[in-house]
Scaffold this motif. Structure first.
Motif, short mmCIF file in Angstrom:
data_model
loop_
_atom_site.label_atom_id
_atom_site.label_comp_id
_atom_site.label_asym_id
_atom_site.label_seq_id
_atom_site.Cartn_x
_atom_site.Cartn_y
_atom_site.Cartn_z
N UNK A 185 -20.36 4.66 8.98
CA UNK A 185 -19.73 3.36 8.78
C UNK A 185 -18.86 3.40 7.54
N UNK A 186 -17.96 2.47 7.49
CA UNK A 186 -17.05 2.41 6.36
C UNK A 186 -17.81 2.00 5.11
N UNK A 187 -17.55 2.69 3.99
CA UNK A 187 -18.24 2.35 2.76
C UNK A 187 -17.87 3.27 1.62
N UNK A 188 -18.52 3.01 0.52
CA UNK A 188 -18.36 3.84 -0.68
C UNK A 188 -19.56 4.80 -0.75
N UNK A 189 -19.29 6.10 -0.86
CA UNK A 189 -20.32 7.14 -0.83
C UNK A 189 -20.26 7.96 -2.11
N UNK A 190 -21.42 8.36 -2.57
CA UNK A 190 -21.54 9.25 -3.73
C UNK A 190 -21.95 10.64 -3.25
N UNK A 191 -21.23 11.68 -3.72
CA UNK A 191 -21.55 13.07 -3.36
C UNK A 191 -21.65 13.90 -4.63
N UNK A 192 -22.59 14.87 -4.60
CA UNK A 192 -22.77 15.79 -5.73
C UNK A 192 -22.99 17.21 -5.19
N UNK A 193 -22.48 18.21 -5.98
CA UNK A 193 -22.69 19.62 -5.67
C UNK A 193 -23.13 20.34 -6.92
N UNK A 231 -19.46 15.79 -9.17
CA UNK A 231 -19.75 14.69 -8.25
C UNK A 231 -18.55 13.79 -8.09
N UNK A 232 -18.55 12.96 -7.04
CA UNK A 232 -17.43 12.08 -6.79
C UNK A 232 -17.87 10.93 -5.88
N UNK A 233 -17.25 9.77 -6.06
CA UNK A 233 -17.43 8.63 -5.15
C UNK A 233 -16.22 8.56 -4.24
N UNK A 234 -16.46 8.56 -2.93
CA UNK A 234 -15.38 8.54 -1.94
C UNK A 234 -15.47 7.30 -1.06
N UNK A 235 -14.32 6.75 -0.72
CA UNK A 235 -14.24 5.65 0.25
C UNK A 235 -13.98 6.29 1.61
N UNK A 236 -14.93 6.15 2.50
CA UNK A 236 -14.84 6.79 3.80
C UNK A 236 -14.76 5.74 4.91
N UNK A 237 -13.98 6.07 5.90
CA UNK A 237 -13.97 5.27 7.13
C UNK A 237 -14.93 5.91 8.11
N UNK A 238 -15.23 5.18 9.18
CA UNK A 238 -16.10 5.72 10.21
C UNK A 238 -15.46 6.98 10.80
N UNK A 239 -16.20 8.07 10.78
CA UNK A 239 -15.71 9.32 11.34
C UNK A 239 -15.13 10.27 10.33
#
Length: 271
Positions: A185-193, A231-239
């Protein structure tokens, strides 16, 4: 019944008198004398007395009977009228009570329907809220190796890393076979490596959004261990997809201590 008896007696007397006038043409005096003489011949003196008493009794019978019937009829009529009035009042009361009952039933039915609708709406809202909350429950975290230890790399070109040791995968948005996270779903996501290695070869990895490099975790030194994270916060759309790629000519190491990891989670949905 008393009235009928009196009427019959009066008629009998009247008919007798008329018959005498027709037969002999007698006047009233003559009729009276004839009646007296005949009564004298045919009846002893006490007969007159009995006849007078009988006439008196008949008159009293009639006088007493007829008023009694009229009074009884008037009383009965009054009773029937009163009873009819009471019946009308009772009918009106029953009709009013029926109307009140129908109104109460209608009110209760409306209130029950309203309550049922409110409960249904609350239930639907709760179901939708639970579903929405489940949709928002998106988080994953994984390390490179399911068991054992070792290096990945170096390669001459970038490759997509597959983090197979999955710690968490709420929502099943991360695929451990491909190493790719797909936004449900569309939203703000946090990712870390995080990347771990040893000196002499660089340890470098990048986070990609679809085909776009976003951030890099890179470290190099001739010897000893290497550690890098980002790390980064990304705005993702569905898919939209997010993955981690190994830099060309770099390598990373992992073991049972899970030093090289890839994690992400939904911060909040967007409309």
């Amino acid at each position: 019944m008393k009235a009928l008896v009196c009427i019959l007696l009066l008629l009998e007397t009247f008919v007798f008198v008329v018959q005498q006038q027709v037969d002999g043409g007698l006047n009233e005096n003559e009729i009276s004398q004839q009646i007296s003489s005949e009564d004298g011949r045919q009846n002893p003196p006490q007969t007159d007395t009995l006849r007078a008493e009988a006439s008196t009794d008949r008159q009293q019978y009639c006088d007493l009977g007829i008023p009694d019937i009229h009074a009884a009829l008037r009383e009965l009529t009054a009773t029937v009228t009163e009873q009819k009035e009471k019946n009308r009042e009772l009918t009106a009361t029953v009709t009013e009570q029926k109307e009140n009952i129908r109104a109460l039933e209608t009110q209760l039915r409306d209130e029950m329907n309203k309550k049922n609708e409110e409960i249904s709406n609350i239930t639907l809202s709760q179901v939708e809220l639970r579903k929405e909350n489940r949709d928002r429950e998106i988080a994953f975290s994984a390390a490179l190796w399911e068991s054992g230890d070792g290096y990945i790399g170096p390669f001459t070109t970038e490759i997509t890393l597959t983090y197979k040791n999955v710690f968490t995968n709420i929502g099943n948005a991360y695929n451990p076979i491909t190493g790719i996270f797909t936004a449900p779903l569309k939203g703000a996501y946090m990712f870390r490596i995080s990347a771990y290695g040893h000196g002499g070869t660089a340890a470098g990895v990048s986070i990609y959004k679809n085909e776009e490099r976003v951030v890099l975790a890179y470290a190099y030194q001739p010897q000893n261990t290497l550690n890098s994270s980002n790390g980064v916060v990304l705005i993702l759309k569905v898919g939209d997809v997010v993955s981690v790629r190994l830099w060309p000519n770099a390598r990373i190491y992992d073991s049972q201590y899970n030093r090289s990891t890839f994690s992400g989670y939904l911060l909040f949905p967007l409309k």
